[in-house]
Design an enzyme around this catalytic site. Structure first.
Site, PDB file in Angstrom:
ATOM      1  N   LYS A  25       0.833  -1.202   0.000  1.00 41.41           N
ATOM      2  CA  LYS A  25       0.000   0.000   0.000  1.00 41.41           C
ATOM      3  C   LYS A  25       0.866   1.251   0.000  1.00 41.41           C
ATOM      4  O   LYS A  25       0.643   2.191  -0.764  1.00 41.41           O
ATOM      5  CB  LYS A  25      -0.898  -0.030   1.238  1.00 41.41           C
ATOM      6  CG  LYS A  25      -2.050   0.918   1.183  1.00 41.41           C
ATOM      7  CD  LYS A  25      -2.855   0.876   2.471  1.00 41.41           C
ATOM      8  CE  LYS A  25      -3.603  -0.435   2.641  1.00 41.41           C
ATOM      9  NZ  LYS A  25      -4.220  -0.552   3.970  1.00 41.41           N
ATOM     10  N   ARG A  96      -2.613   3.386   8.771  1.00 36.21           N
ATOM     11  CA  ARG A  96      -3.014   2.130   8.125  1.00 36.21           C
ATOM     12  C   ARG A  96      -1.839   1.183   8.023  1.00 36.21           C
ATOM     13  O   ARG A  96      -0.711   1.608   7.785  1.00 36.21           O
ATOM     14  CB  ARG A  96      -3.490   2.387   6.699  1.00 36.21           C
ATOM     15  CG  ARG A  96      -4.750   3.189   6.592  1.00 36.21           C
ATOM     16  CD  ARG A  96      -4.888   3.769   5.186  1.00 36.21           C
ATOM     17  NE  ARG A  96      -6.017   4.662   5.125  1.00 36.21           N
ATOM     18  CZ  ARG A  96      -7.240   4.303   4.743  1.00 36.21           C
ATOM     19  NH1 ARG A  96      -7.483   3.074   4.375  1.00 36.21           N
ATOM     20  NH2 ARG A  96      -8.226   5.180   4.722  1.00 36.21           N
ATOM     21  N   GLY A 105      -7.883  -6.819   4.939  1.00 35.84           N
ATOM     22  CA  GLY A 105      -8.609  -6.833   6.211  1.00 35.84           C
ATOM     23  C   GLY A 105      -7.908  -7.565   7.328  1.00 35.84           C
ATOM     24  O   GLY A 105      -8.466  -7.749   8.398  1.00 35.84           O
ATOM     25  N   MET A 107      -5.060  -6.800   8.919  1.00 39.74           N
ATOM     26  CA  MET A 107      -4.466  -5.996   9.982  1.00 39.74           C
ATOM     27  C   MET A 107      -5.305  -4.738  10.180  1.00 39.74           C
ATOM     28  O   MET A 107      -6.392  -4.634   9.662  1.00 39.74           O
ATOM     29  CB  MET A 107      -3.011  -5.718   9.651  1.00 39.74           C
ATOM     30  CG  MET A 107      -2.183  -6.994   9.758  1.00 39.74           C
ATOM     31  SD  MET A 107      -0.479  -6.720   9.404  1.00 39.74           S
ATOM     32  CE  MET A 107      -0.550  -6.201   7.734  1.00 39.74           C
ATOM     33  N   ARG A 342      -4.162  -1.369  -5.470  1.00 39.08           N
ATOM     34  CA  ARG A 342      -3.359  -2.600  -5.426  1.00 39.08           C
ATOM     35  C   ARG A 342      -3.876  -3.493  -6.544  1.00 39.08           C
ATOM     36  O   ARG A 342      -4.975  -3.260  -7.081  1.00 39.08           O
ATOM     37  CB  ARG A 342      -3.502  -3.300  -4.080  1.00 39.08           C
ATOM     38  CG  ARG A 342      -4.925  -3.668  -3.769  1.00 39.08           C
ATOM     39  CD  ARG A 342      -5.069  -4.289  -2.416  1.00 39.08           C
ATOM     40  NE  ARG A 342      -6.471  -4.492  -2.137  1.00 39.08           N
ATOM     41  CZ  ARG A 342      -7.019  -4.486  -0.933  1.00 39.08           C
ATOM     42  NH1 ARG A 342      -6.276  -4.270   0.128  1.00 39.08           N
ATOM     43  NH2 ARG A 342      -8.295  -4.707  -0.771  1.00 39.08           N
ATOM     44  N   HIS A 459     -16.498  -7.334   3.205  1.00 37.97           N
ATOM     45  CA  HIS A 459     -15.438  -8.244   3.658  1.00 37.97           C
ATOM     46  C   HIS A 459     -15.713  -9.673   3.193  1.00 37.97           C
ATOM     47  O   HIS A 459     -14.845 -10.343   2.631  1.00 37.97           O
ATOM     48  CB  HIS A 459     -15.355  -8.176   5.190  1.00 37.97           C
ATOM     49  CG  HIS A 459     -14.408  -9.162   5.774  1.00 37.97           C
ATOM     50  ND1 HIS A 459     -14.820 -10.383   6.261  1.00 37.97           N
ATOM     51  CD2 HIS A 459     -13.068  -9.132   5.897  1.00 37.97           C
ATOM     52  CE1 HIS A 459     -13.759 -11.042   6.682  1.00 37.97           C
ATOM     53  NE2 HIS A 459     -12.680 -10.307   6.484  1.00 37.97           N
ATOM     54  N   GLU A 792       9.679 -46.581  -8.651  1.00 39.82           N
ATOM     55  CA  GLU A 792       9.021 -46.189  -7.395  1.00 39.82           C
ATOM     56  C   GLU A 792       9.669 -46.817  -6.182  1.00 39.82           C
ATOM     57  O   GLU A 792       9.148 -46.715  -5.075  1.00 39.82           O
ATOM     58  CB  GLU A 792       7.521 -46.512  -7.451  1.00 39.82           C
ATOM     59  CG  GLU A 792       7.211 -47.944  -7.819  1.00 39.82           C
ATOM     60  CD  GLU A 792       5.726 -48.208  -8.063  1.00 39.82           C
ATOM     61  OE1 GLU A 792       4.890 -47.436  -7.608  1.00 39.82           O
ATOM     62  OE2 GLU A 792       5.434 -49.228  -8.718  1.00 39.82           O
ATOM     63  N   SER A 811       8.478 -44.326 -15.565  1.00 42.07           N
ATOM     64  CA  SER A 811       7.366 -43.546 -15.050  1.00 42.07           C
ATOM     65  C   SER A 811       7.548 -43.477 -13.529  1.00 42.07           C
ATOM     66  O   SER A 811       7.452 -44.492 -12.849  1.00 42.07           O
ATOM     67  CB  SER A 811       6.068 -44.255 -15.439  1.00 42.07           C
ATOM     68  OG  SER A 811       4.974 -43.589 -14.920  1.00 42.07           O
ATOM     69  N   ASN A 815       4.441 -41.535  -5.342  1.00 43.45           N
ATOM     70  CA  ASN A 815       3.733 -41.851  -4.091  1.00 43.45           C
ATOM     71  C   ASN A 815       4.531 -42.900  -3.331  1.00 43.45           C
ATOM     72  O   ASN A 815       4.874 -42.731  -2.167  1.00 43.45           O
ATOM     73  CB  ASN A 815       2.322 -42.396  -4.371  1.00 43.45           C
ATOM     74  CG  ASN A 815       1.480 -41.420  -5.162  1.00 43.45           C
ATOM     75  OD1 ASN A 815       1.713 -40.211  -5.124  1.00 43.45           O
ATOM     76  ND2 ASN A 815       0.518 -41.930  -5.912  1.00 43.45           N
ATOM     77  N   CYS A 879       3.930 -40.113 -12.558  1.00 46.66           N
ATOM     78  CA  CYS A 879       2.487 -40.368 -12.446  1.00 46.66           C
ATOM     79  C   CYS A 879       2.022 -40.406 -10.996  1.00 46.66           C
ATOM     80  O   CYS A 879       0.871 -40.704 -10.719  1.00 46.66           O
ATOM     81  CB  CYS A 879       2.102 -41.648 -13.176  1.00 46.66           C
ATOM     82  SG  CYS A 879       2.854 -43.101 -12.452  1.00 46.66           S
ATOM     83  N   TYR A 899       7.038 -35.736 -19.515  1.00 43.88           N
ATOM     84  CA  TYR A 899       5.614 -35.484 -19.250  1.00 43.88           C
ATOM     85  C   TYR A 899       5.299 -35.608 -17.768  1.00 43.88           C
ATOM     86  O   TYR A 899       6.085 -36.180 -17.000  1.00 43.88           O
ATOM     87  CB  TYR A 899       4.730 -36.451 -20.045  1.00 43.88           C
ATOM     88  CG  TYR A 899       4.793 -37.889 -19.565  1.00 43.88           C
ATOM     89  CD1 TYR A 899       3.923 -38.340 -18.575  1.00 43.88           C
ATOM     90  CD2 TYR A 899       5.710 -38.778 -20.089  1.00 43.88           C
ATOM     91  CE1 TYR A 899       3.987 -39.647 -18.129  1.00 43.88           C
ATOM     92  CE2 TYR A 899       5.785 -40.085 -19.653  1.00 43.88           C
ATOM     93  CZ  TYR A 899       4.910 -40.514 -18.658  1.00 43.88           C
ATOM     94  OH  TYR A 899       4.973 -41.799 -18.200  1.00 43.88           O
TER      95      TYR A 899
HETATM   96  C1  PEP Z   1       2.971 -44.135  -7.211  1.00 44.38           C
HETATM   97  O1  PEP Z   1       3.448 -44.914  -6.393  1.00 44.38           O
HETATM   98  O2  PEP Z   1       3.311 -42.950  -7.297  1.00 44.38           O
HETATM   99  C2  PEP Z   1       1.907 -44.588  -8.113  1.00 44.38           C
HETATM  100  C3  PEP Z   1       1.471 -43.822  -9.091  1.00 44.38           C
HETATM  101  O3  PEP Z   1       1.335 -45.770  -7.809  1.00 44.38           O
HETATM  102  P1  PEP Z   1       0.181 -45.960  -6.721  1.00 44.38           P
HETATM  103  O4  PEP Z   1      -0.201 -44.626  -6.223  1.00 44.38           O
HETATM  104  O5  PEP Z   1      -0.898 -46.669  -7.416  1.00 44.38           O
HETATM  105  O6  PEP Z   1       0.889 -46.793  -5.721  1.00 44.38           O
HETATM  106 MG    MG Z   2       2.972 -47.015  -6.642  1.00 45.55          MG
END
Ligand code: PEP
Ligand code: MG
Length: 923
Positions: A25, A96, A105, A107, A342, A459, A792, A811, A815, A879, A899
């Site tokens: 500001k 201000r 809003g 502060m 702003r 607000h 993985e 790939s 996870n 993935c 990708y």
């Molecule tokens: C992963 O492990 O990232 C994966 C895509 O497989 P899942 O989540 O099915 O274990």
């Molecule tokens: Mg997996």
């Protein structure tokens, strides 16, 4: 820093680009002053002063600050021809807050500072308007009392309402000078009683207290919560500046007004001045929603000259900032002042439309058009709207303040919203007369917000829009009774816990839950994402397991499927019994029979996926989870067997009893005979069921694993029971052959999960080679495919070079790779210790949501490098869930992936994030 540190900057001298030092500001006030807009004179106390202040043990202002304040106040006196504390021509200022990041809003602001019993009389004499003087005074006492002295608002509100009631007026503007004088007197008493000290009279003391209060508000709960929620880190904004600005008054009569404007409509992005104003009012009245303001269109009729000047201001602001501006203005006796500007916070739809239109108008470049949009915000555009086919009568109509539709149970205060919404996971709609900044936690926990007062810039509206949550504001037909936790709407009502639906796009409110439908892409979003695709290097694919998923992924712009989890296809009701037969089969023949039944079903699944995605690649992962996941639960089986045995005992008992009674052949006796027979049949069926369940229990126990996620799953399963993978490979290649024969271009990709050594890949590749040859012969048609691996597990990263001998693509399953790298099980981590780790900054983020670039990312980089050393054209993607997260996408771009693959609704987010990543790399 020492006495000579420059803590203060007049608007004429501050560097408008230095938001870190001056706050957003303050920097803008300097910049606006310097480009010649009519800004009331003032100065900024820097964020450095704030940090130095917060650093002191006794919270005292750093040396030199008050001296510089006195100098600047003297300069203001010069510029305005007024005196601070001068009873004849008193100079009044606003104080201000304003940090480097806009926190609407969050502060505090104090207005009319400099008033005391003497200057008040001077102000009244100077303006000749006692009503105005007392109105300014009561506002100042309340704001100063609340913000600087911590007096609860309710104490003031109670007195205010009492006087209003006694005066029998409905609107604040109808209060007389005498009423306002009475209110001021009562307010002074409230402060004295609450703080035990009289209200400070000396303006310089007032100013010093106010500056400290604004600095303190940086560490107030509201501001801290806001920063945490929006991930505002100290390197983005550290400390708040204080802006001291000469007061100008929009409440000096009917030639005065105050308002807020957006240079374009923040609800839909339309290129038209948008905003609201109130005649004879102060700015806080517009924002707080105390009176319902008028749309700016009306200004043309009420103050045509001012409307023209405002249109000019709008063009100047956009031309200078090349961005939609959200500005505040005041008209004092026919003079227009711009008080602040702003960058406008808009919902995603408006951001997208303004991006595309401003690019077309030549105001911004394509790159800027893409970069100004936060990729995650695009999810908002995919929010549901009310099903147009749903027959529902609205019970109230308010202002469409933030688009999207939501249903939930009504709650009437923010704490309750938090309890039900955050703690119990219920969907709630926060219903208030009007909201205040202290309700912020209720916003976070709610699906949507409904208020009975206030405009589109109240607000509630501003905050909901910023969060992308639906909001209906100013639904005046609703009367909210917080104490009874009830809202009256005409002759009906709804209570806390009743389900209601709000539609922030139309402003309508409904009782009950109204079905919603997914929105479509707007033409502007398609244009913007097409620009993103031109610039992005990464391709965006989708994780999709069913033809429906695949269809919606295409709609979102996915150019292929990066992960189809075949196990999800096995869970369908018509499949599960066959899958179970396959698993519990005692002989290869029995297993083969079950697989033969599954083959046509899987072939059909794959064919549909290929058809929907043609000509793009479809990557199918062979079965991954431990097979016992398809089997009944061991404890449930034990319980079922127990129940059946009890039933068998009672059935046997009844049969014996009937037998002992003798079988005489009267009609009655015949009936009894039949009954006995029926019981005997029942007994046999029960015994049979017991035998079956016991067999299943035996199998389940045999398949039991201590740690199934690290056990017999993925490729291990495919090697122990080759028939399963062989059936899937056959189904994939036959489906591809069918499509190829029908002239549909297909790119099947077969990937193997949980691989840790190339020997596993080699084994599965022999199945593929054999079946591929058979299928080509059988169909008399060439079938193309690619063979690759999930990466993985940690060893797969370490052995990437060797895996790339067999795999044409990698790939990353981040996870599992995250679980494996941290040795955290996701479920246990997220339910038990991760929140603590995040709160105490042992880990900055949840690594299952935001890719851990330092650990997991490092493994990925090595795997890419080593994999490509063996096979330079190795195709690499991700993935895991991180594939849809912008920061992780940026990392993947830098790591040279080809990708990302994410869930369908995340595809637009990923497309834009991929463009951002590419632009960042281009510098
Ligand atoms: C992963 O492990 O990232 C994966 C895509 O497989 P899942 O989540 O099915 O274990
Ligand atoms: Mg997996």
């Amino acid at each position: 820093m020492n006495d000579s540190t420059k803590w203060l900057f007049a608007f004429e001298e501050g560097d408008g680009k230095d938001k870190k030092l001056l706050g957003g500001k303050g920097a803008n006030l300097c910049e606006m002053t310097q480009i010649g807009l009519n800004v009331p004179p003032g100065f900024v106390i820097s964020t450095e002063a704030c940090l130095a202040y917060l650093d002191t043990a006794d919270r005292s202002l750093p040396d030199g600050v008050m001296e510089q304040v006195r100098e600047q106040m003297a300069a203001l006196e010069q510029k305005t021809g007024k005196g601070f504390g001068d009873p004849e021509r008193p100079l009044l200022v606003s104080v201000r807050s304003g940090s480097a990041m806009s926190m609407p809003g969050m502060m505090d602001t104090i207005l009319n500072l400099g008033l005391n019993t003497e200057t008040l009389q001077g102000e009244i004499r100077a303006t000749g308007d006692a009503r105005f003087g007392y109105d300014a005074y009561r506002r100042f006492i309340q704001l100063f009392g609340k913000v600087a002295l911590g007096v609860p608002d309710e104490l003031f509100d109670k007195e205010f309402e009492a006087v209003k009631h006694a005066a029998e007026v409905k609107q604040d503007v109808d209060l007389s000078a005498a009423d306002l004088k009475e209110i001021s007197t009562r307010f002074l008493k409230v402060v004295e009683e609450y703080t035990g000290k009289p209200f400070p009279e000396d303006p310089m003391t007032q100013l010093e207290i106010a500056v400290k209060a604004v600095f303190n508000s940086w560490m107030g709960k509201r501001a801290v919560d806001y920063r945490r929620q929006f991930n505002i880190t100290p390197d983005m904004a550290n400390g708040t500046a204080v802006n001291v600005v000469t007061m100008v008054f929009g409440n000096r009569g009917d030639d005065s007004a105050t308002g807020v404007g957006f240079t374009r409509n923040p609800g839909d992005g339309e290129n038209k001045l948008f905003g609201e104003y109130l005649i004879n009012a102060q700015g806080e009245d517009v924002v707080a929603g105390i009176r319902t303001p008028k749309p700016l269109d009306r200004l043309k009729v009420e103050m045509p000259q001012m409307a023209e000047e405002l249109a000019e201001l709008r063009s100047k602001l956009e031309a200078h900032y090349c961005e939609v501006q959200d500005f505040e203005f005041t008209i004092e006796r026919g003079v227009l002042y711009c008080l602040q500007t702003r960058n406008g916070k808009m919902n995603a739809q408006a951001m997208v439309r303004t991006s595309v239109e401003m690019e077309k108008e030549g105001l911004i470049s394509k790159e800027r058009a893409l970069l100004r949009i936060d990729p995650m915000s695009l999810e908002q555009m995919l929010f549901p709207r009310l099903d147009p086919g749903a027959k529902a009568e609205a019970v109230a109509q308010g202002l469409p303040a933030s688009p999207g539709a939501a249903s939930g149970v009504a709650v009437f205060d923010a704490d309750r919203a938090e309890q039900l919404g955050r703690d119990l996971g219920q969907k709630v709609i926060l219903v208030r007369e009007e909201t205040k900044p202290e309700d912020i936690h209720g916003f976070f926990a709610s699906q949507g917000i409904l208020t009975s007062r206030g405009g589109k810039t109240s607000h509630a509206a501003v905050v909901a829009r910023g969060m992308g949550k639906p909001c209906v504001a100013g639904a005046e037909g609703i009367s909210v009774d917080v104490s009874r936790r009830e809202a009256l709407v005409g002759d009906t009502s709804f209570k806390e816990g009743d389900t209601i639906t709000i539609d922030g796009t139309s402003g309508r409110v409904y009782l009950g839950a109204i079905p919603t439908v997914e929105p479509d892409f707007t033409p502007e979003l398609s244009t913007l994402l097409a620009w993103a695709d031109e610039i992005a290097r990464l391709k965006v694919l989708a994780n999709a397991d069913t033809p429906d998923d695949a269809r919606s992924a295409r709609k979102y712009g996915a150019v292929g499927i990066g992960l189809a989890r075949t196990e999800r296809m096995f869970n369908a009701v018509d499949r599960l019994p066959v899958v179970i037969e396959m698993i519990v089969a005692e002989t290869p023949e029995q297993r083969q029979a079950a697989l033969d039944a599954l083959l046509p079903l899987q072939r059909k699944d794959f064919r549909e996926l290929f058809e929907v995605m043609a000509p793009h690649p479809v990557t199918i992962r062979l079965l991954d989870p431990p097979i016992h996941e398809f089997l009944p639960d061991e404890h449930q089986l034990e319980q079922d067997i127990g129940d059946l045995q009890a039933l068998a005992r009672s059935t046997r008992g009844m049969t014996a009893l009937a037998g002992a009674m003798g079988l005489l052949h009267t009609p009655d006796e015949t009936r009894r005979d039949l009954d006995v027979l029926r019981r005997q049949v029942d007994a046999i069926l029960v015994e049979e069921a017991i035998v079956k369940k016991e067999a299943m229990l035996k199998k389940v126990r045999a398949l039991h694993e201590t740690n199934p996620m690290l056990g017999h799953r993925g490729v291990r399963l495919g090697i122990s029971f080759p028939e399963i993978y062989q059936m899937q490979i056959r189904a994939i290649l036959e489906a591809a052959a069918e499509c190829a024969k029908a002239g549909i271009e297909v790119q099947p990709q077969i990937k193997v999960p949980q691989v840790c050594t190339v020997e596993e890949l080699k084994r599965v590749k022999t199945y593929v080679d054999d079946i591929h040859a058979q299928v080509q012969a059988q169909y008399g048609h060439p079938v193309n495919y690619k063979f690759g691996t999930m990466v993985e597990v940690v060893r797969a990263c370490m052995r990437a070079e060797s895996l790339a001998e067999e795999a044409e693509f990698f790939s990353f399953g981040t996870n599992d790779l995250t679980q494996a790298t941290f040795s955290f099980s996701r479920e246990d981590a997220e339910n038990k210790f991760l929140p603590l780790y995040n709160q105490s900054h042992i880990l900055q983020d949840n690594p299952f949501e935001v890719l851990d670039v330092k650990g997991v990312g490092k493994l990925m980089q090595l795997a890419v490098e080593w994999g490509r050393a063996m096979r330079p054209d190795l195709h690499v993607g991700i993935c895991g869930e991180h594939g849809g997260h912008p920061a992780s996408i940026d990392f993947c771009d830098g790591a040279g992936l080809d990708y990302v693959s994410c869930s369908g609704p995340r595809v637009p987010v990923a497309r834009l994030a991929a463009a951002h990543a590419a632009l960042k790399r281009r510098g």
